[in-house]
Scaffold this active site. Sequence first.
Site, mmCIF file in Angstrom:
data_model
loop_
_atom_site.group_PDB
_atom_site.id
_atom_site.type_symbol
_atom_site.label_atom_id
_atom_site.label_comp_id
_atom_site.label_asym_id
_atom_site.label_seq_id
_atom_site.Cartn_x
_atom_site.Cartn_y
_atom_site.Cartn_z
ATOM 1 N N SER A 8 15.852 77.446 -16.288
ATOM 2 C CA SER A 8 14.257 77.072 -16.255
ATOM 3 C C SER A 8 13.414 78.378 -16.800
ATOM 4 C CB SER A 8 13.941 76.647 -15.004
ATOM 5 O OG SER A 8 12.714 76.599 -15.067
ATOM 6 N N HIS A 33 15.305 74.234 -19.868
ATOM 7 C CA HIS A 33 14.697 73.596 -18.987
ATOM 8 C C HIS A 33 13.202 74.002 -18.756
ATOM 9 C CE1 HIS A 33 14.116 70.810 -15.404
ATOM 10 N NE2 HIS A 33 13.462 71.503 -14.944
ATOM 11 N N ASP A 35 9.285 73.403 -17.563
ATOM 12 C CA ASP A 35 8.540 72.924 -16.277
ATOM 13 C C ASP A 35 6.903 72.879 -16.552
ATOM 14 O OD1 ASP A 35 10.281 72.307 -14.242
ATOM 15 O OD2 ASP A 35 10.798 74.447 -14.556
ATOM 16 N N MET A 37 3.327 71.683 -15.453
ATOM 17 C CA MET A 37 2.501 71.412 -14.185
ATOM 18 C C MET A 37 1.079 71.453 -14.550
ATOM 19 S SD MET A 37 4.354 74.370 -11.845
ATOM 20 C CE MET A 37 6.257 74.143 -11.605
ATOM 21 N N HIS A 66 10.547 68.687 -18.124
ATOM 22 C CA HIS A 66 10.367 68.235 -16.761
ATOM 23 C C HIS A 66 8.718 68.403 -16.351
ATOM 24 C CE1 HIS A 66 10.864 68.969 -12.227
ATOM 25 N NE2 HIS A 66 10.188 67.996 -12.395
ATOM 26 N N MET A 68 5.727 67.727 -14.397
ATOM 27 C CA MET A 68 5.046 67.625 -13.029
ATOM 28 C C MET A 68 3.627 67.243 -13.345
ATOM 29 S SD MET A 68 7.388 70.328 -11.467
ATOM 30 C CE MET A 68 7.899 70.983 -13.067
ATOM 31 N N MET A 137 15.015 66.554 -7.001
ATOM 32 C CA MET A 137 14.138 67.626 -6.818
ATOM 33 C C MET A 137 14.922 68.329 -5.364
ATOM 34 S SD MET A 137 12.196 68.895 -9.020
ATOM 35 C CE MET A 137 11.482 70.248 -8.062
ATOM 36 N N GLY A 142 6.651 72.487 -8.057
ATOM 37 C CA GLY A 142 5.403 73.408 -8.143
ATOM 38 C C GLY A 142 5.800 74.926 -8.373
ATOM 39 N N ASP A 175 17.386 70.459 -9.025
ATOM 40 C CA ASP A 175 16.561 71.552 -9.626
ATOM 41 C C ASP A 175 15.757 71.972 -8.211
ATOM 42 O OD1 ASP A 175 14.540 72.963 -10.968
ATOM 43 O OD2 ASP A 175 13.439 71.272 -11.687
ATOM 44 N N GLY A 177 16.097 76.087 -6.167
ATOM 45 C CA GLY A 177 17.024 76.918 -5.261
ATOM 46 C C GLY A 177 18.561 76.789 -5.616
ATOM 47 N N GLY A 197 16.156 78.919 -12.344
ATOM 48 C CA GLY A 197 15.247 79.753 -12.675
ATOM 49 C C GLY A 197 15.526 81.102 -12.255
#
Length: 218
Positions: A8, A33, A35, A37, A66, A68, A137, A142, A175, A177, A197
Amino acid sequence: MSHLVAPSLLAADFANLEKDIKIVNTSMADWFHLDIMDGVFVPNISFGMPVIKAIKKHAQKPLDVHLMITDPHRYIKTFREAGADILTVHYEACTHLHSTLQEIRSNGMKAGISLNPHTPVYLLSEVLHEADMILVMSVNPGFGGQEFIEQSYEKIRKLKKMLDSSGSKALIEVDGGVGPGNAKALVEAGVNVLVAGNAVFSSQDPVNTIKELKNINK
Ligand code: DX5
Ligand code: ZN
């Protein structure tokens, strides 16, 4: 099929994106990947179309985007034009999810559905055949760098059973942790695509960390 790894770029150095794109290009990673937002669906704002277009120019691997964002249907075509290959929308952000998935596919992309940690997998039973990927998730979306939610293993196992019994070929992506410490257990639970990430870009040697995420059985 062996599992895929999608670093990510949220955790990349935004002042030197080309360097981190090259790292992904030269590594064993499978996808980028990205993200997106909007500050409404999630509390954070990341980046949008101009940045995706700039990444696309240098990326030699598919862009796994992805979203969000609230009501993502409005932007399907725009994300295709910016360079998305896989477009994932949140279950919680779509009023007409079935139609949104069809629209993503008819624009030439793979369609993914993402589930927040509180959303049960059984809610997908009527749309599985319209999805190429389900993103579980394993943190609340976020922000990068959050702690993996352990309940996600059970959720992934349930989802895997559901996909197998429905005959769906959708991939399972996880996705949040994710890193070398839990990658093996996640793949054993049924994951096909690992997103990481901070584990990759905060590492001293990102190329090697990506290799570790790929070679979990060696
Ligand atoms: C979080 C994003 C993730 C994020 C993961 O909302 O969807 O893709 O970049 O970051 P890590 O791997 O650091 O948890
Ligand atoms: Zn993500």
